[in-house]
Scaffold this motif. Structure first.
Motif, PDB file in Angstrom:
ATOM      1  N   UNK A   1       0.824  -1.207   0.000  1.00  0.00           N
ATOM      2  CA  UNK A   1       0.000   0.000   0.000  1.00  0.00           C
ATOM      3  C   UNK A   1       0.860   1.259   0.000  1.00  0.00           C
ATOM      4  N   UNK A   2       1.919   1.253   0.826  1.00  0.00           N
ATOM      5  CA  UNK A   2       2.792   2.434   0.918  1.00  0.00           C
ATOM      6  C   UNK A   2       3.442   2.737  -0.425  1.00  0.00           C
ATOM      7  N   UNK A   3       4.066   1.708  -1.023  1.00  0.00           N
ATOM      8  CA  UNK A   3       4.772   1.919  -2.289  1.00  0.00           C
ATOM      9  C   UNK A   3       3.801   2.204  -3.424  1.00  0.00           C
ATOM     10  N   UNK A   4       2.651   1.519  -3.417  1.00  0.00           N
ATOM     11  CA  UNK A   4       1.676   1.752  -4.479  1.00  0.00           C
ATOM     12  C   UNK A   4       1.124   3.159  -4.451  1.00  0.00           C
ATOM     13  N   UNK A   5       0.740   3.626  -3.272  1.00  0.00           N
ATOM     14  CA  UNK A   5       0.204   4.980  -3.149  1.00  0.00           C
ATOM     15  C   UNK A   5       1.283   6.033  -3.427  1.00  0.00           C
ATOM     16  N   UNK A   6       2.507   5.767  -2.961  1.00  0.00           N
ATOM     17  CA  UNK A   6       3.594   6.719  -3.221  1.00  0.00           C
ATOM     18  C   UNK A   6       3.881   6.819  -4.714  1.00  0.00           C
ATOM     19  N   UNK A   7       3.852   5.674  -5.414  1.00  0.00           N
ATOM     20  CA  UNK A   7       4.065   5.698  -6.864  1.00  0.00           C
ATOM     21  C   UNK A   7       2.945   6.460  -7.557  1.00  0.00           C
ATOM     22  N   UNK A   8       1.718   6.272  -7.068  1.00  0.00           N
ATOM     23  CA  UNK A   8       0.604   7.019  -7.641  1.00  0.00           C
ATOM     24  C   UNK A   8       0.748   8.519  -7.425  1.00  0.00           C
ATOM     25  N   UNK A   9       1.170   8.904  -6.217  1.00  0.00           N
ATOM     26  CA  UNK A   9       1.391  10.319  -5.932  1.00  0.00           C
ATOM     27  C   UNK A   9       2.490  10.894  -6.819  1.00  0.00           C
TER      28      UNK A   9
ATOM     29  N   UNK B   1      -8.092  -6.866   1.282  1.00  0.00           N
ATOM     30  CA  UNK B   1      -7.704  -5.544   1.783  1.00  0.00           C
ATOM     31  C   UNK B   1      -8.257  -4.445   0.884  1.00  0.00           C
ATOM     32  N   UNK B   2      -9.090  -3.578   1.470  1.00  0.00           N
ATOM     33  CA  UNK B   2      -9.640  -2.468   0.706  1.00  0.00           C
ATOM     34  C   UNK B   2      -8.537  -1.536   0.212  1.00  0.00           C
ATOM     35  N   UNK B   3      -7.498  -1.391   1.033  1.00  0.00           N
ATOM     36  CA  UNK B   3      -6.378  -0.528   0.643  1.00  0.00           C
ATOM     37  C   UNK B   3      -5.670  -1.085  -0.579  1.00  0.00           C
ATOM     38  N   UNK B   4      -5.405  -2.403  -0.574  1.00  0.00           N
ATOM     39  CA  UNK B   4      -4.730  -2.999  -1.718  1.00  0.00           C
ATOM     40  C   UNK B   4      -5.617  -3.030  -2.948  1.00  0.00           C
ATOM     41  N   UNK B   5      -6.949  -3.061  -2.760  1.00  0.00           N
ATOM     42  CA  UNK B   5      -7.844  -2.916  -3.910  1.00  0.00           C
ATOM     43  C   UNK B   5      -7.661  -1.532  -4.547  1.00  0.00           C
TER      44      UNK B   5
ATOM     45  N   UNK C   1     -13.673  -8.628  -5.475  1.00  0.00           N
ATOM     46  CA  UNK C   1     -14.332  -9.383  -4.404  1.00  0.00           C
ATOM     47  C   UNK C   1     -13.346  -9.491  -3.242  1.00  0.00           C
ATOM     48  N   UNK C   2     -13.860  -9.854  -2.065  1.00  0.00           N
ATOM     49  CA  UNK C   2     -13.016  -9.813  -0.865  1.00  0.00           C
ATOM     50  C   UNK C   2     -12.650 -11.179  -0.295  1.00  0.00           C
ATOM     51  N   UNK C   3     -13.073 -12.268  -0.942  1.00  0.00           N
ATOM     52  CA  UNK C   3     -12.645 -13.593  -0.472  1.00  0.00           C
ATOM     53  C   UNK C   3     -12.748 -14.603  -1.601  1.00  0.00           C
ATOM     54  N   UNK C   4     -12.156 -15.783  -1.372  1.00  0.00           N
ATOM     55  CA  UNK C   4     -12.107 -16.798  -2.410  1.00  0.00           C
ATOM     56  C   UNK C   4     -13.464 -17.361  -2.772  1.00  0.00           C
ATOM     57  N   UNK C   5     -14.374 -17.478  -1.798  1.00  0.00           N
ATOM     58  CA  UNK C   5     -15.700 -18.023  -2.083  1.00  0.00           C
ATOM     59  C   UNK C   5     -16.447 -17.137  -3.077  1.00  0.00           C
ATOM     60  N   UNK C   6     -16.332 -15.820  -2.893  1.00  0.00           N
ATOM     61  CA  UNK C   6     -16.973 -14.896  -3.829  1.00  0.00           C
ATOM     62  C   UNK C   6     -16.351 -15.020  -5.219  1.00  0.00           C
ATOM     63  N   UNK C   7     -15.036 -15.229  -5.269  1.00  0.00           N
ATOM     64  CA  UNK C   7     -14.359 -15.379  -6.559  1.00  0.00           C
ATOM     65  C   UNK C   7     -14.859 -16.621  -7.295  1.00  0.00           C
TER      66      UNK C   7
END
Length: 447
Positions: free
Chosen positions: A94-102, A331-335, A352-358
């Motif tokens: 999340x840190x690196x992804x958001x920093x790259x986006x910024x 993880x909503x953040x990683x989404x 989706x947030x879990x394997x069953x939903x997938x």
């Protein structure tokens, strides 16, 4: 008359008998003494043998206990490292992804610089984590190499681009040259990139003025990577400590330049895993010279898995159409990170947030690709992948490519993925280029 000159015959016989009896008694006594001595010696030998057997048995049991304890400790360490790695990598993604986006957004110069500092510092932490995990894998005998064809000239160009800004900011001359009759070679480009990047990073760390150069040469089935710099060089005393983990050639180095002392130790072990070595050589003009060599495999005439600089081609594949991509990520953040990273492409993303939903969603609508986290509630990613594969086989449906997108990066974890129906793996934290290239590889045959 005088006395007879000899004893009567019966007296002579009796004397002889008594002498014989005495001699027999003495012989029997001697034999008894020797027999007792032999019996006592045998008894002592038996006792010594029994004591030795007991000592061997006791020592064997101690060694077995020590081996079991060592294996248990090693398993515990591997489990601990796996958990720590996962728990650190998840927020770092999340840190690196958001920093790259910024960094890519329209920020004022001052804020753009802040984003760059966050991104740079996060990557330093990630490199340290990777070094520790690599060392642990090597010591446990679990480090594996992946031999595959790749373009050496493109490999060198990537390294040149990676350090070009550092060289320019310090006013250093910087060259990366390739001498090879054929650009296509077979080795483990990931490990080679770690080795060369480490050597170049060290060269820039210690070089204040002058030049840094790398020369890659292919000769007689071997690749030599020679990195030289015009820095202060390495003394004889420092050379003895160069390749020891957690040590620096000069104790003051860690205070002046930073670093853990892991890079050279791990790089040498990588080279030896690849059939070569890493050594320090005297540089005639001053400075330092490190030479890494590896054995090369036989290059195929053609191979679709050739690793060239395919960033542009990969982006073309993702732009080719509106791909239907299912993302299973708890993880909503990683989404949000994934949406940010894949924003340049017009993809039909379903989260989706879990394997069953997938599994349920895969049964109701077709997808071109599934990005699957592994550690999720309700049903984990591996179980979900197995369920999807079973459903495809039973329903006669085409196989959808599934990529594990997870913070689980230990060798024994990744090796289990293929058995569960996983087609590819990208570890967190990931860079856009890495993710896009792997997605394009899986989508290439569908475009």
């Amino acid at each position: 008359m005088g006395e007879p000159s000899s004893l009567p015959g019966d007296m002579v016989s009796r004397a002889r008998y008594e002498r014989a009896l005495k001699a027999r008694a003495e012989a029997e006594a001697l034999l008894e003494e020797k027999s007792r001595a032999l019996w006592e010696a045998n008894k002592a030998l038996r006792e010594q043998a029994e004591a030795l057997e007991e000592a061997v048995r006791s020592r064997t049991e101690e060694l077995e206990r020590a081996r079991a304890e060592a294996e248990a400790a090693n398993d515990a360490k591997s489990g601990f490292l796996a958990v720590i790695s996962h728990e650190i990598r998840t927020p770092m993604n999340a840190i690196l992804g958001m920093a790259a986006g910024l960094e890519e957004s329209a920020l004022p110069p001052e804020q753009h610089e802040m984003a760059q500092v966050i991104l740079s510092s996060g990557r330093v932490l990630l490199d340290l984590l990777n070094d520790l995990l690599d060392l642990s894998k090597i010591e446990a005998g679990r480090m594996e190499v992946e031999m595959r064809p790749f373009d050496l000239r493109a490999f060198a160009a990537d390294e040149r681009a990676l350090f070009a800004e550092t060289a320019a900011s310090r006013g250093l001359a910087f060259t990366v040259e390739v001498t090879a009759e054929q650009a296509l070679v077979v080795s483990d480009p990931t490990r080679l990139r770690q080795v060369l990047s480490n050597l170049l990073s060290n060269a820039f760390k210690f070089t204040r003025e002058g030049a840094v150069s790398a020369r890659l040469t292919v000769r007689d089935g071997r690749l030599e990577m020679r990195v030289t710099d015009s820095g202060p060089g390495v003394s004889e005393a420092q050379r003895r400590r160069l390749f020891h983990p957690f040590t620096q050639g000069d104790p003051s180095v860690s205070r002046t330049h930073g670093g853990t002392g892991l890079g050279l130790a791990i790089s040498r072990r990588f080279c030896r895993l690849l059939g070569g070595d890493l050594v320090h050589e005297h540089a005639p003009g001053g400075g330092a010279c490190f030479v890494a060599t590896v054995a090369l495999g036989a290059a195929p005439v053609a191979d679709r898995r050739v690793d060239r600089s395919e960033g542009y081609e990969a982006e073309q594949i993702l732009h080719a159409r509106r791909w239907r991509v299912l993302v299973a990520e708890d993880s909503q953040t990683n989404q949000k990170v994934l949406r940010l990273v894949l924003k340049p492409f017009d993809l039909d993303l379903r989260m989706v947030t879990d394997g069953a939903q997938a599994v349920a969603l895969c049964r109701t609508r077709p997808f071109d690709l599934v990005l699957m986290d592994v550690n999720m509630p309700v049903m984990d990613g591996l179980a979900a992948a197995a369920e999807i594969r079973a459903w495809e086989a039973g329903a006669g449906r085409p196989r959808v490519p599934i990529m594990a997108l997870t913070a689980n990066v230990m060798t024994h974890q990744v090796s289990d993925y293929a058995e569960q129906g996983i087609d590819a793996h990208v570890g967190k934290p990931f860079r856009r280029e890495e993710l896009v290239q792997e997605m394009a590889r899986l989508l290439r045959n569908l475009s």
